[in-house]
Design a protein around this motif. Structure first.
Motif: not given
Length: 314
Positions: A176-181
């Protein structure tokens, strides 16, 4: 209370009598909707069209004809909404459910390329097969992660709640990208064949998030000595500066409004100074809810407050 048959007909005859100013075609449109089976229903209609019909677990049983829709009882019965994703992952695929921007939407991914178990064959062919299987598994996880990232962006999800088998779960989160993680919360219970424990864990997570978020907003309002009272909150709403409206509950006192979404004030003279030609009166809570929606502000119920308040954006 769930009303059936004659009870519901009797209630509707009484409620319809309270809508004396409504036009006949609008009343006829409501006639068709009010009899649908549900514990409670919120119905909003104008000009012969039912513009919203929503089932609720309970309701106050009221009818009102007014310039603005009386939405606050429905919002209170519905409760605050947390845009979020529910994800269950195992070696057979990923189940994704999106809560936000309408009814829950389901996406079930079956991993046709993932092996449910590794081959028992030995030698070079076994190593080749397992390498291809791992590559396919990694590809499918990456595709699932991309879809989750997109849904987080699309609905502005606050939480991504993940359950499932430990290794696939960790492997998915790593993609997952940083915003999602940053929004991921892991829960232990739940599989794609048994949602009972998962649902209970999710509800606990959501309740906790809501309480933390409400406390955070109350703290920000208190620490910044933010706007309080209808006059101050109306002013910052008109200026488009409100991040969140904090309401103690229903506010039946009447205020002055115009046709524009942020045109509200506690006196008609103030609206006239803003260029509103024909101010009319309506409920304060309905006007505040409209202004919050039109300025993309959050709306929170905070019964511990003595009056309406606001957290400003800047």
């Amino acid at each position: 209370m769930y009303l059936r048959g004659a009870e519901r007909e009797q209630w509707w005859r009484s409620a319809r009598g309270e809508l004396g100013e409504a036009d006949q075609v609008t009343l006829e449109a409501l006639d068709k909707e009010v009899r649908a089976p549900a514990a409670a229903r919120a119905l909003f209609a104008a000009h012969g069209v039912v513009v919203l019909a929503e089932n609720l677990p309970q309701g106050p049983g009221l009818a009102r004809w007014s310039p603005l829709p009386h939405v606050v009882p429905m919002l209170a019965a519905r409760g605050e909404n947390v845009p979020h994703l529910r994800v269950i992952v195992d070696r057979a695929g990923v189940e994704l459910t999106v809560f936000g921007g309408g009814s829950p939407r389901h996406a079930l991914g079956e991993a046709t390329t993932w092996p449910l178990q590794k081959t028992a064959q030995g030698g070079w062919s076994r190593r080749t097969f397992e390498r291809h299987a791992e590559e396919a598994w990694s590809h499918d996880l990456a595709a699932a992660a991309t879809e989750i990232d997109e849904q987080v962006r699309r609905i502005g999800a606050e939480l991504v709640i993940v359950a499932g088998e430990p290794r696939p779960r960790s492997a998915l989160v790593d993609r997952l990208n940083t915003k999602t993680s940053d929004r991921v919360l892991m829960v232990e219970h739940g599989s794609r064949t048994d949602h009972g424990g998962f649902t209970r864990d999710v509800e606990t997570m959501l309740d906790g998030w809501l309480e933390r978020r409400r406390s955070e907003l109350l703290g920000r309002h208190r620490d910044s000595d933010g706007p309080a009272g209808l006059g101050q909150v109306a002013r910052v709403l008109r200026e488009g500066r409100v991040h969140a409206v904090l309401m103690p509950g229903e506010l039946p006192a009447e205020v002055w409004i115009g046709r524009g979404g942020t045109q509200l004030a506690d006196t008609a003279e103030e609206l006239l100074r803003w260029g509103v030609e024909e101010p009319v009166q309506d409920r304060a809570d309905a006007a505040l809810a409209r202004a919050a929606a039109m300025t993309d502000a959050e709306l929170w119920f905070c019964p511990e407050l003595p009056d309406v308040a606001a957290v400003i954006r800047y």
